[in-house]
Write an enzyme that holds these catalytic residues in place. Structure first.
Site, PDB file in Angstrom:
ATOM      1  N   GLY A   9       0.872  -1.186   0.000  1.00 31.68           N
ATOM      2  CA  GLY A   9       0.000   0.000   0.000  1.00 31.68           C
ATOM      3  C   GLY A   9       0.908   1.236   0.000  1.00 31.68           C
ATOM      4  O   GLY A   9       2.009   1.201  -0.576  1.00 31.68           O
ATOM      5  N   ASN A  93       0.647   1.208  11.500  1.00 33.17           N
ATOM      6  CA  ASN A  93       0.071   2.122  12.491  1.00 33.17           C
ATOM      7  C   ASN A  93      -0.635   1.306  13.565  1.00 33.17           C
ATOM      8  O   ASN A  93      -1.157   0.226  13.287  1.00 33.17           O
ATOM      9  CB  ASN A  93      -0.999   3.005  11.835  1.00 33.17           C
ATOM     10  CG  ASN A  93      -0.405   4.191  11.092  1.00 33.17           C
ATOM     11  OD1 ASN A  93       0.735   4.587  11.339  1.00 33.17           O
ATOM     12  ND2 ASN A  93      -1.181   4.745  10.178  1.00 33.17           N
ATOM     13  N   LYS A 175       4.142   7.034  18.565  1.00 27.29           N
ATOM     14  CA  LYS A 175       3.500   7.019  17.244  1.00 27.29           C
ATOM     15  C   LYS A 175       1.997   6.794  17.403  1.00 27.29           C
ATOM     16  O   LYS A 175       1.190   7.407  16.706  1.00 27.29           O
ATOM     17  CB  LYS A 175       4.137   5.940  16.353  1.00 27.29           C
ATOM     18  CG  LYS A 175       3.551   5.870  14.944  1.00 27.29           C
ATOM     19  CD  LYS A 175       3.837   7.121  14.134  1.00 27.29           C
ATOM     20  CE  LYS A 175       3.041   7.297  12.854  1.00 27.29           C
ATOM     21  NZ  LYS A 175       2.868   6.200  11.987  1.00 27.29           N
ATOM     22  N   ASN A 179      -0.932   9.191  15.987  1.00 26.58           N
ATOM     23  CA  ASN A 179      -2.026   8.677  15.148  1.00 26.58           C
ATOM     24  C   ASN A 179      -3.390   8.834  15.828  1.00 26.58           C
ATOM     25  O   ASN A 179      -4.393   9.063  15.149  1.00 26.58           O
ATOM     26  CB  ASN A 179      -1.801   7.204  14.802  1.00 26.58           C
ATOM     27  CG  ASN A 179      -0.742   7.003  13.747  1.00 26.58           C
ATOM     28  OD1 ASN A 179       0.162   6.193  13.904  1.00 26.58           O
ATOM     29  ND2 ASN A 179      -0.810   7.739  12.662  1.00 26.58           N
ATOM     30  N   ASN A 183      -5.197  11.132  13.164  1.00 22.87           N
ATOM     31  CA  ASN A 183      -6.017  10.337  12.245  1.00 22.87           C
ATOM     32  C   ASN A 183      -7.522  10.513  12.461  1.00 22.87           C
ATOM     33  O   ASN A 183      -8.234  10.843  11.503  1.00 22.87           O
ATOM     34  CB  ASN A 183      -5.590   8.866  12.287  1.00 22.87           C
ATOM     35  CG  ASN A 183      -4.167   8.677  11.767  1.00 22.87           C
ATOM     36  OD1 ASN A 183      -3.361   9.592  11.819  1.00 22.87           O
ATOM     37  ND2 ASN A 183      -3.836   7.506  11.269  1.00 22.87           N
ATOM     38  N   ASN A 193      -3.700  17.075   7.287  1.00 19.39           N
ATOM     39  CA  ASN A 193      -3.064  17.093   8.620  1.00 19.39           C
ATOM     40  C   ASN A 193      -2.725  18.507   9.119  1.00 19.39           C
ATOM     41  O   ASN A 193      -2.862  18.812  10.300  1.00 19.39           O
ATOM     42  CB  ASN A 193      -1.779  16.249   8.603  1.00 19.39           C
ATOM     43  CG  ASN A 193      -2.058  14.800   8.314  1.00 19.39           C
ATOM     44  OD1 ASN A 193      -3.204  14.377   8.297  1.00 19.39           O
ATOM     45  ND2 ASN A 193      -1.004  14.018   8.066  1.00 19.39           N
ATOM     46  N   GLU A 257      -8.071   1.717  10.728  1.00 19.11           N
ATOM     47  CA  GLU A 257      -7.258   1.128  11.802  1.00 19.11           C
ATOM     48  C   GLU A 257      -7.702   1.615  13.186  1.00 19.11           C
ATOM     49  O   GLU A 257      -6.955   1.511  14.156  1.00 19.11           O
ATOM     50  CB  GLU A 257      -5.780   1.459  11.568  1.00 19.11           C
ATOM     51  CG  GLU A 257      -5.222   0.792  10.322  1.00 19.11           C
ATOM     52  CD  GLU A 257      -3.786   1.173  10.041  1.00 19.11           C
ATOM     53  OE1 GLU A 257      -2.931   0.279   9.947  1.00 19.11           O
ATOM     54  OE2 GLU A 257      -3.508   2.383   9.905  1.00 19.11           O
TER      55      GLU A 257
HETATM   56  O1  PAF Z   1      -1.511   7.367   9.332  1.00 16.75           O
HETATM   57  C1  PAF Z   1      -0.952   8.321   8.772  1.00 16.75           C
HETATM   58  O2  PAF Z   1      -1.490   8.988   7.889  1.00 16.75           O
HETATM   59  C2  PAF Z   1       0.471   8.650   9.172  1.00 16.75           C
HETATM   60  O3  PAF Z   1       0.887   7.742  10.134  1.00 16.75           O
HETATM   61  C3  PAF Z   1       0.699  10.078   9.654  1.00 16.75           C
HETATM   62  C4  PAF Z   1       2.069  10.154  10.266  1.00 16.75           C
HETATM   63  C5  PAF Z   1      -0.345  10.535  10.639  1.00 16.75           C
HETATM   64  C6  PAF Z   1       0.791  11.038   8.495  1.00 16.75           C
HETATM   65  O4  PAF Z   1      -0.373  11.260   7.813  1.00 16.75           O
END
Ligand code: PAF
Length: 296
Positions: A9, A93, A175, A179, A183, A193, A257
């Site tokens: 992907g 993620n 991380k 997210n 997200n 973002n 996710e």
């Molecule tokens: O999931 C995502 O899109 C990426 O991990 C991140 C770092 C938030 C960038 O868009």
């Protein structure tokens, strides 16, 4: 190195192309049974062998870049072709699936966990564009993984910066924190973002960071609200024009996710009896957004 990459992907394509350009032999595991697949990143095409079990068996390293919810389904049919000396690297993620994978491997098979902050977007044509650079961190996912620090150098040569972290769970939590804010918010509001840097979003991001700090501290991660916020702002800036993966998943009505990101934060909060109402709201709002899309 001979590398099998599972899940071509956005992030998988980025690594497949960069590792190939760095001189490694990459073969892919894809949906369907085509014997090769052409990937396109930033206007450069790269045709790689695909779904060839002999290449899987001969690989020095397997890099798994599928979505968290796909890991079991994508891997199970191929585990018989995983040589016992092959290193396995999990890069996705969210958190959770590594526990399942570690249980599938023998204790002597090195498992590494990686997290990356690169931004990659997919055009309608199926081409990918590398839209934002960020750090990648890699570290041991089991006891045998501790001896594999050289993998960070191999990856760093292909797509810097990659650093080795003995305590990778800490990096995975940071991380996850990034997210769990970027997200869902970008998915609910349908924004790239960088919009999150606007003052309008400051109050909700503050609350989310406070809840994250509470849960992370309970998980043994030493951190502060300010540190979490700084990391989120840095990624939002570096990927300002990018739509997050969850934004794209909701937009294109694909599975998200959410369970492995916000769901995992909520699960750990509940385990520590910590309330996380703002994460709970985001969780419900993403679910509602998905339902609305389905019925529109
Ligand atoms: O999931 C995502 O899109 C990426 O991990 C991140 C770092 C938030 C960038 O868009």
């Amino acid at each position: 190195m001979r590398i099998t990459l599972i899940g071509a992907g956005a992030i998988g394509t980025l690594w497949a192309v960069k590792l190939t350009q760095a001189g490694h032999s990459v073969n892919l595991v894809t949906r369907g049974n085509a014997s090769e697949r052409t990937l396109s990143l930033d206007g450069t095409s790269c045709t790689l062998p695909a779904n060839q079990t002999a290449l899987m068996q001969q690989s020095d390293l397997w890099l798994i870049c599928t979505k968290a919810y796909d890991i079991q389904t994508a891997l199970l049919p191929y585990l018989p072709y995983l040589h016992r000396d092959t290193l396995v690297v999990l890069m996705h993620n969210g958190m959770g699936p590594h526990q399942w994978l570690a249980a599938q491997l023998s204790e002597r098979q090195p498992l590494l966990l990686a997290t990356t902050s690169h931004g990659v977007c997919r055009h309608r044509t199926g081409d990918y564009q590398h839209t934002g650079c960020g750090p990648t961190t890699i570290g041991p996912g089991n006891q045998a993984g501790h001896a594999c620090t050289f993998v960070a150098e191999v990856f760093d040569h292909a797509l810097p910066t990659v650093t080795w972290k003995g305590n990778i769970v800490q990096s995975l939590w940071f991380k996850l924190a990034i997210n769990s804010v970027i997200n869902p918010l970008t998915a609910i509001h349908g924004i790239p973002n960088g919009e999150l840097l606007k003052l309008d979003y400051d109050p909700i991001i503050r609350e989310l960071c406070q809840e994250l700090a509470n849960v992370m501290r309970a998980e043994g991660i030493h951190t502060t609200v300010t540190e979490i916020r700084q990391q989120i702002d840095t990624v939002a800036k570096a990927t300002a024009n990018n739509y997050s993966s969850m934004n794209r998943d909701v937009f294109y009505q694909r599975p998200t996710e959410l369970e492995y990101i916000t769901g995992y934060v909520l699960q750990r909060a509940a385990a520590h009896h910590i309330s996380a109402p703002h994460h709970q709201q985001l969780y419900q709002a993403v679910k509602q957004g998905q339902r609305n899309k389905e019925s529109s």
